[in-house]
Design an enzyme around this catalytic site. Sequence first.
Site, PDB file in Angstrom:
ATOM      1  N   ASN A 110      16.309  24.102 -44.231  1.00 52.45           N
ATOM      2  CA  ASN A 110      16.997  23.173 -45.141  1.00 52.45           C
ATOM      3  C   ASN A 110      16.219  21.891 -45.302  1.00 52.45           C
ATOM      4  O   ASN A 110      15.514  21.448 -44.397  1.00 52.45           O
ATOM      5  CB  ASN A 110      18.433  22.920 -44.658  1.00 52.45           C
ATOM      6  CG  ASN A 110      18.538  21.689 -43.768  1.00 52.45           C
ATOM      7  OD1 ASN A 110      18.652  20.558 -44.259  1.00 52.45           O
ATOM      8  ND2 ASN A 110      18.462  21.898 -42.461  1.00 52.45           N
ATOM      9  N   PHE A 114      20.293  14.317 -46.223  1.00 55.55           N
ATOM     10  CA  PHE A 114      21.484  13.472 -46.011  1.00 55.55           C
ATOM     11  C   PHE A 114      22.304  13.274 -47.295  1.00 55.55           C
ATOM     12  O   PHE A 114      22.702  12.152 -47.632  1.00 55.55           O
ATOM     13  CB  PHE A 114      21.101  12.080 -45.468  1.00 55.55           C
ATOM     14  CG  PHE A 114      20.613  12.056 -44.044  1.00 55.55           C
ATOM     15  CD1 PHE A 114      20.761  13.139 -43.199  1.00 55.55           C
ATOM     16  CD2 PHE A 114      20.009  10.905 -43.530  1.00 55.55           C
ATOM     17  CE1 PHE A 114      20.306  13.096 -41.880  1.00 55.55           C
ATOM     18  CE2 PHE A 114      19.566  10.854 -42.221  1.00 55.55           C
ATOM     19  CZ  PHE A 114      19.705  11.943 -41.399  1.00 55.55           C
ATOM     20  N   SER A 174      16.343  13.978 -38.098  1.00 59.70           N
ATOM     21  CA  SER A 174      16.298  14.882 -39.251  1.00 59.70           C
ATOM     22  C   SER A 174      14.922  14.776 -39.893  1.00 59.70           C
ATOM     23  O   SER A 174      14.411  13.677 -40.075  1.00 59.70           O
ATOM     24  CB  SER A 174      17.377  14.506 -40.266  1.00 59.70           C
ATOM     25  OG  SER A 174      18.627  14.899 -39.770  1.00 59.70           O
ATOM     26  N   ASN A 176      14.109  15.423 -42.908  1.00 63.76           N
ATOM     27  CA  ASN A 176      14.134  15.349 -44.378  1.00 63.76           C
ATOM     28  C   ASN A 176      14.339  13.949 -44.937  1.00 63.76           C
ATOM     29  O   ASN A 176      14.549  13.784 -46.128  1.00 63.76           O
ATOM     30  CB  ASN A 176      15.222  16.291 -44.910  1.00 63.76           C
ATOM     31  CG  ASN A 176      14.994  17.716 -44.428  1.00 63.76           C
ATOM     32  OD1 ASN A 176      13.885  18.227 -44.546  1.00 63.76           O
ATOM     33  ND2 ASN A 176      16.012  18.319 -43.852  1.00 63.76           N
ATOM     34  N   THR A 177      14.299  12.946 -44.069  1.00 60.93           N
ATOM     35  CA  THR A 177      14.320  11.552 -44.519  1.00 60.93           C
ATOM     36  C   THR A 177      12.995  10.946 -44.077  1.00 60.93           C
ATOM     37  O   THR A 177      12.760  10.815 -42.866  1.00 60.93           O
ATOM     38  CB  THR A 177      15.526  10.788 -43.902  1.00 60.93           C
ATOM     39  OG1 THR A 177      16.727  11.371 -44.410  1.00 60.93           O
ATOM     40  CG2 THR A 177      15.503   9.312 -44.256  1.00 60.93           C
ATOM     41  N   LYS A 216      20.472  11.842 -31.114  1.00 62.52           N
ATOM     42  CA  LYS A 216      20.066  13.232 -31.392  1.00 62.52           C
ATOM     43  C   LYS A 216      18.562  13.282 -31.618  1.00 62.52           C
ATOM     44  O   LYS A 216      18.030  12.563 -32.469  1.00 62.52           O
ATOM     45  CB  LYS A 216      20.801  13.755 -32.623  1.00 62.52           C
ATOM     46  CG  LYS A 216      20.508  15.233 -32.905  1.00 62.52           C
ATOM     47  CD  LYS A 216      21.537  15.830 -33.828  1.00 62.52           C
ATOM     48  CE  LYS A 216      21.231  17.263 -34.189  1.00 62.52           C
ATOM     49  NZ  LYS A 216      22.252  17.842 -35.060  1.00 62.52           N
ATOM     50  N   ASN A 245      17.592  18.818 -33.027  1.00 59.95           N
ATOM     51  CA  ASN A 245      17.700  19.002 -34.465  1.00 59.95           C
ATOM     52  C   ASN A 245      16.820  20.202 -34.880  1.00 59.95           C
ATOM     53  O   ASN A 245      16.333  20.943 -34.022  1.00 59.95           O
ATOM     54  CB  ASN A 245      17.249  17.716 -35.170  1.00 59.95           C
ATOM     55  CG  ASN A 245      18.070  17.437 -36.409  1.00 59.95           C
ATOM     56  OD1 ASN A 245      18.196  18.323 -37.270  1.00 59.95           O
ATOM     57  ND2 ASN A 245      18.626  16.250 -36.531  1.00 59.95           N
TER      58      ASN A 245
HETATM   59  C1  LIG Z   1      21.961  23.107 -43.710  1.00 60.09           C
HETATM   60  C2  LIG Z   1      21.838  22.253 -42.503  1.00 60.09           C
HETATM   61  C3  LIG Z   1      22.176  20.897 -42.582  1.00 60.09           C
HETATM   62  C4  LIG Z   1      22.070  20.071 -41.453  1.00 60.09           C
HETATM   63  N1  LIG Z   1      22.436  18.761 -41.558  1.00 60.09           N
HETATM   64  C5  LIG Z   1      22.390  17.965 -40.447  1.00 60.09           C
HETATM   65  C6  LIG Z   1      22.819  16.624 -40.512  1.00 60.09           C
HETATM   66  O1  LIG Z   1      23.280  16.135 -41.554  1.00 60.09           O
HETATM   67  N2  LIG Z   1      22.725  15.875 -39.380  1.00 60.09           N
HETATM   68  C7  LIG Z   1      22.258  16.367 -38.195  1.00 60.09           C
HETATM   69  O2  LIG Z   1      22.220  15.650 -37.193  1.00 60.09           O
HETATM   70  N3  LIG Z   1      21.853  17.666 -38.110  1.00 60.09           N
HETATM   71  C8  LIG Z   1      21.915  18.451 -39.197  1.00 60.09           C
HETATM   72  N4  LIG Z   1      21.521  19.764 -39.101  1.00 60.09           N
HETATM   73  C9  LIG Z   1      20.981  20.255 -37.816  1.00 60.09           C
HETATM   74  C10 LIG Z   1      22.035  20.973 -36.970  1.00 60.09           C
HETATM   75  O3  LIG Z   1      23.080  20.117 -36.603  1.00 60.09           O
HETATM   76  C11 LIG Z   1      21.386  21.567 -35.699  1.00 60.09           C
HETATM   77  O4  LIG Z   1      20.921  20.496 -34.892  1.00 60.09           O
HETATM   78  C12 LIG Z   1      20.215  22.486 -35.992  1.00 60.09           C
HETATM   79  O5  LIG Z   1      20.465  23.274 -37.136  1.00 60.09           O
HETATM   80  C13 LIG Z   1      19.887  23.410 -34.829  1.00 60.09           C
HETATM   81  O6  LIG Z   1      20.995  24.216 -34.495  1.00 60.09           O
HETATM   82  P1  LIG Z   1      21.189  25.739 -35.016  1.00 60.09           P
HETATM   83  O7  LIG Z   1      19.899  26.463 -34.742  1.00 60.09           O
HETATM   84  O8  LIG Z   1      22.362  26.261 -34.257  1.00 60.09           O
HETATM   85  O9  LIG Z   1      21.447  25.638 -36.467  1.00 60.09           O
HETATM   86  C14 LIG Z   1      21.602  20.593 -40.212  1.00 60.09           C
HETATM   87  C15 LIG Z   1      21.275  21.955 -40.144  1.00 60.09           C
HETATM   88  C16 LIG Z   1      21.386  22.792 -41.260  1.00 60.09           C
HETATM   89  C17 LIG Z   1      21.023  24.239 -41.136  1.00 60.09           C
END
Ligand SMILES: Cc1cc2nc3c(=O)[nH]c(=O)nc-3n(C[C@H](O)[C@H](O)[C@H](O)COP(=O)(O)O)c2cc1C
Length: 344
Positions: A110, A114, A174, A176-177, A216, A245
């Site tokens: 992704n 934000f 994150s 993406n910022t 985080k 993350n």
């Molecule tokens: C589509 C998507 C959007 C996400 N948006 C955020 C976010 O806004 N803030 C954040 O701290 N992590 C965000 N994450 C990261 C998740 O909270 C998590 O840390 C990361 O995906 C790893 O866990 P997973 O492998 O179980 O997905 C996002 C992940 C995905 C897939």
Amino acid sequence: MYSLARKLLFTLSGETAHQLALEGLDAAARLHLVKPFVDQPVHAPVEVMGLTFPNAVGLAAGLDKNADHLAGLGQLGFGFIEVGTVTPRPQPGNPKPRLFRLPEQEAIINRMGFNNKGVEHLIEQVRQRRFDGVLGINLGKNLTTSVEKAVDDYLLGLEAVYPWADYVTVNISSPNTPGLRSLQYGEALMALLQPLKEAQARLADQHQRYVPLVVKVAPDMDEDELNSVAQTLRHLKLDGVIATNTTLDKSAVAGLRHGEEAGGLSGRPLTEKACLLTKQLAQALEGDLPIIGVGGISSAEDAVERIKAGASLIQLYTGFIYQGPKLVQDCAEALAFVRGPQGQ
Ligand SMILES: Cc1cc2nc3c(=O)[nH]c(=O)nc-3n(C[C@H](O)[C@H](O)[C@H](O)COP(=O)(O)O)c2cc1C
């Protein structure tokens, strides 16, 4: 039931499917149609950061960025839910498409950036408090705020959400910022977190309630970087750390459809990396701060491994998208068993 819904939803684009699923869930919750289809939430309380979590399995940030879907998500057995990332002002995020499924690997890439409706909207949602578990609120900075001024956005966010959160997450990981991850290191980390800790002390006094502050972090750090982050967190007495993350390392999905998309990778290809980082972090922290383990947890075994690596709680995101509420239940049951009756 979930596998049938998933088959239908996975014919749609990633983001449309997420949106439809969440709206469907809310509608079902309003009609009292969720509880009959999911098992009773696992009751296996755990004390972490002075809070009592009904069970050790949480929903990670990013799925409910605006806290619009707490009513539905709150019925799926999670012990805690983290909403956000929210920024002070609303912002659209990156152009679509920005979310890609890689089903062969149970992974997602992704680059949402934000997208959210801003902190005022989120507060309107959470003040109705339609969830009995622990509620975390995850803060970010607006794209238009420079990295040098990032602290102003986090301070605004903290001040606004403090009365409504059980814990607050400072998201500096994150991918993406632009420039955000640079806040994780050295002087920049200290300069960001010190004023936030001071604000937390002031707010605790003002509201007569201490709300834990957690950070985080990204999985893409070498051991020296990680040790330095850990020392800063210990020095400033942060209350917890969420690891991790998404990763920028996409070698595990090279050659797959969407494997080259820009953005952060999550799901199964992240499991090992996030688990190793949790282990290293636990060593560096020497028990001073609890770890919330997240990243590629796709089975009860993964959940148990993460706790063994040093995490006190876990969170799910991508595994939950692929497997649905059954994964929440499986993980919560496995962790309740591992910890025993006292939740230890
Ligand atoms: C589509 C998507 C959007 C996400 N948006 C955020 C976010 O806004 N803030 C954040 O701290 N992590 C965000 N994450 C990261 C998740 O909270 C998590 O840390 C990361 O995906 C790893 O866990 P997973 O492998 O179980 O997905 C996002 C992940 C995905 C897939």
